[in-house]
Design an enzyme around this catalytic site. Structure first.
Site, PDB file in Angstrom:
ATOM      1  N   ASP A  82       3.631 -23.222   9.797  1.00  0.00           N
ATOM      2  CA  ASP A  82       3.156 -24.482  10.220  1.00  0.00           C
ATOM      3  C   ASP A  82       3.009 -25.385   8.935  1.00  0.00           C
ATOM      4  O   ASP A  82       2.700 -25.048   7.876  1.00  0.00           O
ATOM      5  CB  ASP A  82       1.655 -24.377  10.591  1.00  0.00           C
ATOM      6  CG  ASP A  82       1.394 -25.706  11.385  1.00  0.00           C
ATOM      7  OD1 ASP A  82       1.915 -26.407  11.863  1.00  0.00           O
ATOM      8  OD2 ASP A  82      -0.032 -26.063  11.415  1.00  0.00           O
ATOM      9  N   HIS A  83       3.752 -26.390   8.850  1.00  0.00           N
ATOM     10  CA  HIS A  83       3.869 -27.388   7.774  1.00  0.00           C
ATOM     11  C   HIS A  83       4.395 -26.741   6.401  1.00  0.00           C
ATOM     12  O   HIS A  83       3.775 -26.650   5.291  1.00  0.00           O
ATOM     13  CB  HIS A  83       2.508 -28.031   7.591  1.00  0.00           C
ATOM     14  CG  HIS A  83       2.105 -29.101   8.841  1.00  0.00           C
ATOM     15  ND1 HIS A  83       2.810 -30.278   8.662  1.00  0.00           N
ATOM     16  CD2 HIS A  83       1.219 -28.863   9.711  1.00  0.00           C
ATOM     17  CE1 HIS A  83       2.170 -30.883   9.600  1.00  0.00           C
ATOM     18  NE2 HIS A  83       1.348 -30.096  10.469  1.00  0.00           N
ATOM     19  N   HIS A 180      -4.021 -34.906  12.587  1.00  0.00           N
ATOM     20  CA  HIS A 180      -4.971 -33.693  12.711  1.00  0.00           C
ATOM     21  C   HIS A 180      -6.424 -33.879  12.477  1.00  0.00           C
ATOM     22  O   HIS A 180      -6.952 -34.943  11.993  1.00  0.00           O
ATOM     23  CB  HIS A 180      -4.293 -33.120  11.184  1.00  0.00           C
ATOM     24  CG  HIS A 180      -3.086 -32.627  11.241  1.00  0.00           C
ATOM     25  ND1 HIS A 180      -2.317 -32.786  10.294  1.00  0.00           N
ATOM     26  CD2 HIS A 180      -2.625 -32.105  12.185  1.00  0.00           C
ATOM     27  CE1 HIS A 180      -0.926 -32.338  10.337  1.00  0.00           C
ATOM     28  NE2 HIS A 180      -1.219 -31.696  11.732  1.00  0.00           N
ATOM     29  N   HIS A 208       2.009 -32.887  17.067  1.00  0.00           N
ATOM     30  CA  HIS A 208       0.690 -32.309  16.262  1.00  0.00           C
ATOM     31  C   HIS A 208      -0.623 -32.981  16.711  1.00  0.00           C
ATOM     32  O   HIS A 208      -0.741 -33.720  17.316  1.00  0.00           O
ATOM     33  CB  HIS A 208       1.104 -32.545  14.818  1.00  0.00           C
ATOM     34  CG  HIS A 208       2.239 -31.476  14.308  1.00  0.00           C
ATOM     35  ND1 HIS A 208       1.884 -30.369  13.336  1.00  0.00           N
ATOM     36  CD2 HIS A 208       3.402 -31.305  14.696  1.00  0.00           C
ATOM     37  CE1 HIS A 208       2.976 -29.895  13.117  1.00  0.00           C
ATOM     38  NE2 HIS A 208       4.051 -30.008  13.956  1.00  0.00           N
ATOM     39  N   ASN A 230       0.564 -28.499  19.212  1.00  0.00           N
ATOM     40  CA  ASN A 230      -0.038 -27.566  18.029  1.00  0.00           C
ATOM     41  C   ASN A 230      -1.603 -28.125  18.196  1.00  0.00           C
ATOM     42  O   ASN A 230      -2.086 -29.136  18.197  1.00  0.00           O
ATOM     43  CB  ASN A 230       0.242 -28.344  16.821  1.00  0.00           C
ATOM     44  CG  ASN A 230       1.736 -28.011  16.361  1.00  0.00           C
ATOM     45  OD1 ASN A 230       2.414 -27.659  17.226  1.00  0.00           O
ATOM     46  ND2 ASN A 230       1.933 -27.955  15.161  1.00  0.00           N
ATOM     47  N   VAL A 231      -2.640 -26.841  18.272  1.00  0.00           N
ATOM     48  CA  VAL A 231      -4.029 -26.931  18.261  1.00  0.00           C
ATOM     49  C   VAL A 231      -4.451 -25.871  17.245  1.00  0.00           C
ATOM     50  O   VAL A 231      -4.239 -24.946  17.075  1.00  0.00           O
ATOM     51  CB  VAL A 231      -4.264 -26.681  19.606  1.00  0.00           C
ATOM     52  CG1 VAL A 231      -5.976 -26.683  19.622  1.00  0.00           C
ATOM     53  CG2 VAL A 231      -3.791 -27.307  20.815  1.00  0.00           C
ATOM     54  N   ALA A 232      -5.146 -26.705  16.293  1.00  0.00           N
ATOM     55  CA  ALA A 232      -5.972 -25.685  15.182  1.00  0.00           C
ATOM     56  C   ALA A 232      -7.137 -25.996  15.162  1.00  0.00           C
ATOM     57  O   ALA A 232      -8.357 -25.283  15.374  1.00  0.00           O
ATOM     58  CB  ALA A 232      -5.153 -26.055  13.707  1.00  0.00           C
ATOM     59  N   THR A 233      -7.815 -27.262  14.898  1.00  0.00           N
ATOM     60  CA  THR A 233      -9.145 -27.575  14.678  1.00  0.00           C
ATOM     61  C   THR A 233     -10.024 -26.984  15.931  1.00  0.00           C
ATOM     62  O   THR A 233     -11.064 -26.199  15.524  1.00  0.00           O
ATOM     63  CB  THR A 233      -9.219 -29.205  14.433  1.00  0.00           C
ATOM     64  OG1 THR A 233      -8.347 -29.627  13.550  1.00  0.00           O
ATOM     65  CG2 THR A 233     -10.812 -29.487  14.292  1.00  0.00           C
TER      66      THR A 233
HETATM   67  P1  13P Z   1      -5.373 -30.028  15.167  1.00  0.00           P
HETATM   68  O1  13P Z   1      -6.190 -29.314  14.091  1.00  0.00           O
HETATM   69  O2  13P Z   1      -5.912 -31.426  15.121  1.00  0.00           O
HETATM   70  O3  13P Z   1      -5.549 -29.496  16.312  1.00  0.00           O
HETATM   71  O4  13P Z   1      -3.905 -30.219  14.629  1.00  0.00           O
HETATM   72  C1  13P Z   1      -3.191 -29.125  14.722  1.00  0.00           C
HETATM   73  C2  13P Z   1      -1.624 -29.153  14.119  1.00  0.00           C
HETATM   74  O5  13P Z   1      -1.019 -30.188  14.117  1.00  0.00           O
HETATM   75  C3  13P Z   1      -1.140 -27.990  13.216  1.00  0.00           C
HETATM   76  O6  13P Z   1      -0.003 -28.471  12.625  1.00  0.00           O
END
Ligand code: 13P
Length: 279
Positions: A82-83, A180, A208, A230-233
């Site tokens: 990712d990135h 993000h 994203h 994309n889901v991280a947070t």
């Molecule tokens: P969020 O943390 O807002 O879900 O974004 C995740 C993301 O885009 C990772 O590249």
């Protein structure tokens, strides 16, 4: 089953008119939990390893964990960078067995973004891996990656056209007002721009900043060609919530299980939303 690339899962998503989740994995428990839910939901998954995990020295460790879980799983799994910040990082990820890499050249001038994406594509193809590039900017800050607030952030249709003519990546992340982290208020997504981009691009589009985008906006984005989200947070926050709720137990596995259960609940809700009633 053997690992797959973005090509396989995004063409499945295109056929079904759905989106595939790219969940960031930051530790083994989160990875276990996500894999279990995707198997129960019988849905492909992209396990994304991002910059914070990489800074923490976990690129090879998380890749190994993902590989072991994927190998004994019946669902298609992609291990994705990712990135990706530069070509060295792309090389390292490919050496760790990633089947897909993102090269984030969105901070660079257009021609340099094209050039670095082309190089990433060459490297990836030597290992049969796929590449995601980015046009426009994703707002907000994640894992210390941010953009100048005064820089134009909306993807431009003419750039997408020129980019696709110059380099054929496998997925294109587009800045349409997405950010993000957790949105302050409702996200302000430019669906008109997304629709224009979708009309002229046959490269699958990526959204994203999937945390906190309401269900109706996700459905609209999928209807306008978004095939990877994309889901991280929200994954990290749900894991933390599980731990916090059980911290008084003082028991390692009670807390660990609660963290996993919270991640599972969140991931299941996202998968069902991204299936869009079609898978
Ligand atoms: P969020 O943390 O807002 O879900 O974004 C995740 C993301 O885009 C990772 O590249």
């Amino acid at each position: 089953m053997p690992l797959v690339t973005l090509k396989e899962v995004l063409s499945f998503a295109e056929e079904k008119k759905t989106a595939i989740p790219a969940f960031n994995i930051d530790n083994m428990e989160i990875t276990q939990s996500i894999m279990k839910v995707c198997e129960e939901e019988n849905y492909p998954v992209i396990l994304a390893i991002g910059q914070a995990a990489i800074r923490d020295g976990k690129m090879p460790l998380l890749a190994a964990c993902a590989r072991v879980l994927a190998k004994r799983s019946p669902i298609p799994v992609v291990i994705h960078l990712d990135h990706g910040q530069n070509l060295d990082q792309v090389r390292q990820a490919l050496d760790c067995g990633f089947t897909s890499v993102m090269i984030d050249g969105s901070r660079l001038p257009f021609e340099e973004n094209v050039a670095v994406s082309r190089e990433a594509l060459k490297l990836a193809r030597t290992k049969g891996a796929t590449v995601e590039a980015e046009l426009g900017c994703i707002l907000g800050v994640e894992d210390d990656i941010s953009h100048d607030a005064d820089k134009p952030f909306l993807v431009r249709t003419e750039d997408v056209k020129a980019f696709n003519e110059a380099v054929r990546v496998d997925a294109l992340a587009v800045g349409i007002g997405n950010a993000h982290g957790i949105y302050k208020g409702l996200p302000n997504l430019d669906f008109e721009r997304l629709s224009e981009v979708n009309d002229i691009s046959d490269v699958p589009l990526v959204l994203h900043g999937g945390s906190g985008i309401p269900a109706d906006m996700i459905q609209k984005a999928i209807s306008l060609g978004i095939r990877k989200i994309n889901v991280a947070t929200e994954i990290r926050l749900s894991y933390i919530k599980g731990l916090q709720e059980t911290v008084k137990s003082g028991d390692f596995y009670t807390m660990s299980d609660a963290g996993k259960a919270a991640v599972a609940e969140l991931a299941r809700a996202k998968i069902r939303l991204f299936k869009n009633g079609n898978a």
